[in-house]
Design a protein around this motif. Sequence first.
Motif, short mmCIF file in Angstrom:
data_model
loop_
_atom_site.label_atom_id
_atom_site.label_comp_id
_atom_site.label_asym_id
_atom_site.label_seq_id
_atom_site.Cartn_x
_atom_site.Cartn_y
_atom_site.Cartn_z
N SER A 45 -43.57 -46.93 69.00
CA SER A 45 -42.25 -46.56 69.55
C SER A 45 -41.25 -46.34 68.43
N ARG A 46 -40.38 -45.35 68.64
CA ARG A 46 -39.21 -45.14 67.79
C ARG A 46 -38.01 -45.07 68.71
N PHE A 47 -36.90 -45.65 68.31
CA PHE A 47 -35.70 -45.65 69.14
C PHE A 47 -34.55 -44.98 68.41
N ASP A 48 -34.18 -43.78 68.87
CA ASP A 48 -33.01 -43.10 68.33
C ASP A 48 -31.75 -43.71 68.94
N VAL A 49 -30.68 -43.67 68.19
CA VAL A 49 -29.41 -44.27 68.62
C VAL A 49 -28.61 -43.25 69.42
N VAL A 50 -28.05 -43.69 70.54
CA VAL A 50 -27.16 -42.86 71.35
C VAL A 50 -25.77 -43.48 71.29
N THR A 51 -24.82 -42.71 70.78
CA THR A 51 -23.48 -43.22 70.52
C THR A 51 -22.44 -42.41 71.29
N GLY A 54 -16.36 -40.88 69.69
CA GLY A 54 -15.08 -41.56 69.51
C GLY A 54 -15.16 -43.07 69.64
N GLU A 55 -16.36 -43.63 69.81
CA GLU A 55 -16.51 -45.08 69.91
C GLU A 55 -17.51 -45.57 68.88
N ALA A 56 -17.35 -46.82 68.45
CA ALA A 56 -18.23 -47.38 67.42
C ALA A 56 -19.49 -48.00 68.00
N ALA A 57 -19.39 -48.58 69.20
CA ALA A 57 -20.52 -49.28 69.78
C ALA A 57 -21.56 -48.30 70.30
N ASP A 58 -22.83 -48.69 70.22
CA ASP A 58 -23.91 -47.87 70.76
C ASP A 58 -23.88 -47.88 72.28
N TRP A 59 -24.21 -46.75 72.90
CA TRP A 59 -24.34 -46.66 74.36
C TRP A 59 -25.75 -46.99 74.79
N GLY A 60 -26.71 -46.65 73.95
CA GLY A 60 -28.11 -46.92 74.29
C GLY A 60 -29.04 -46.37 73.25
N HIS A 61 -30.32 -46.21 73.62
CA HIS A 61 -31.34 -45.73 72.68
C HIS A 61 -32.33 -44.85 73.42
N ALA A 62 -32.77 -43.79 72.74
CA ALA A 62 -33.75 -42.86 73.30
C ALA A 62 -35.11 -43.15 72.66
N LEU A 107 -38.03 -54.96 73.99
CA LEU A 107 -37.78 -56.41 74.02
C LEU A 107 -37.41 -56.95 72.65
N THR A 108 -38.03 -56.41 71.60
CA THR A 108 -37.83 -56.94 70.26
C THR A 108 -36.89 -56.07 69.44
N TYR A 109 -36.22 -55.11 70.10
CA TYR A 109 -35.35 -54.20 69.39
C TYR A 109 -33.91 -54.66 69.49
N GLN A 110 -33.37 -55.15 68.39
CA GLN A 110 -31.99 -55.64 68.32
C GLN A 110 -31.76 -56.80 69.30
N ASN A 111 -30.53 -57.24 69.32
CA ASN A 111 -30.11 -58.26 70.28
C ASN A 111 -30.00 -57.62 71.66
N TRP A 112 -30.38 -58.34 72.70
CA TRP A 112 -30.41 -57.74 74.03
C TRP A 112 -29.03 -57.24 74.46
N ARG A 113 -27.96 -57.84 73.94
CA ARG A 113 -26.62 -57.39 74.30
C ARG A 113 -26.27 -56.05 73.65
N GLN A 114 -27.00 -55.67 72.58
CA GLN A 114 -26.70 -54.45 71.85
C GLN A 114 -27.60 -53.28 72.25
N ARG A 115 -28.58 -53.50 73.11
CA ARG A 115 -29.55 -52.45 73.38
C ARG A 115 -28.99 -51.34 74.26
#
Length: 279
Positions: A45-51, A54-62, A107-115
């Motif tokens: 698996s690879r997880f691209d970042v979805v941002t 205009g915001e700093a926090a991630d919205w999710g991952h593809a 499950l093991t990608y970042q903290n669950w609050r940040q996924r």
Amino acid sequence: MPLTDFVRYLNAQHPVFFAGDAHAPAFVMRGGEVMAQYAGLRLGSRFDVVTPVGEAADWGHAAAVTVRRIDDDAPVDEETLFALPQTRQEFVYLDRLVRALHALNYLTYQNWRQRGTLLLKVHPRHVASVAGDHGLAFESIPRSCGLLPTQIALVFDIPPGADAGHLVRAFDNYRERGYLIAIKDAPGDDPARQALLARIAPELLILPAGGVTPAAVDAAHLLGARVLVIGNVSAADFGRLGVDLVQSAPRAAADPKRAKKRAAGRASTRHDAPALLAA
């Protein structure tokens, strides 16, 4: 239960639907990551970042699948992987296997609050191969991983000549289970395609970076969809066009020792995943 035990449980529950793989487990642990095995290939698996723009926090991952041959570790492209199944049953199995793999690795990608929201591709051949109750068989795996359907956006391509009625019924099935619907769309003026998109009413419309125009963005917003652009570009470049989200390459990989520690943690307390990988 620990992730390693959950992987063993899944291997015991789910048969393999590809000739030559009968004695190979579907999932294996490798370096703190879950890998899948299929037809002599190792899938990851690879997880691209979805941002949000205009915001700093991630919205999710593809999620995207990585493919290598088991014997010599040579890379294989995704198109070659999905050309391997010879039957409808094998194809449905492979498509669900890949999405189950991504759910396990999330499950093991970042903290669950940040996924955030997980974007998972569904192959158009899968949609066409399943007669009804789309999403039912797959649902228990993300739930067992602590992911609710409302935290998952299913990503679809609409091939030319697709059965519009079947697609609409399929997307209605997915949405009734709580999934978000994301459509990869090339900008165009085809009235039939635009009418189909209006019937589907996707939550997300995904555009390539080179296909972003004010007209395309406005058309997506009129459908009630947010616009996600794929490309290693600055979100600020698209802010003036009204783009909502930008998908870019994954950040630096997590510390493998940290990932291994997470993998030993509790994946789920549930023990009820049915044979979802079966057709």
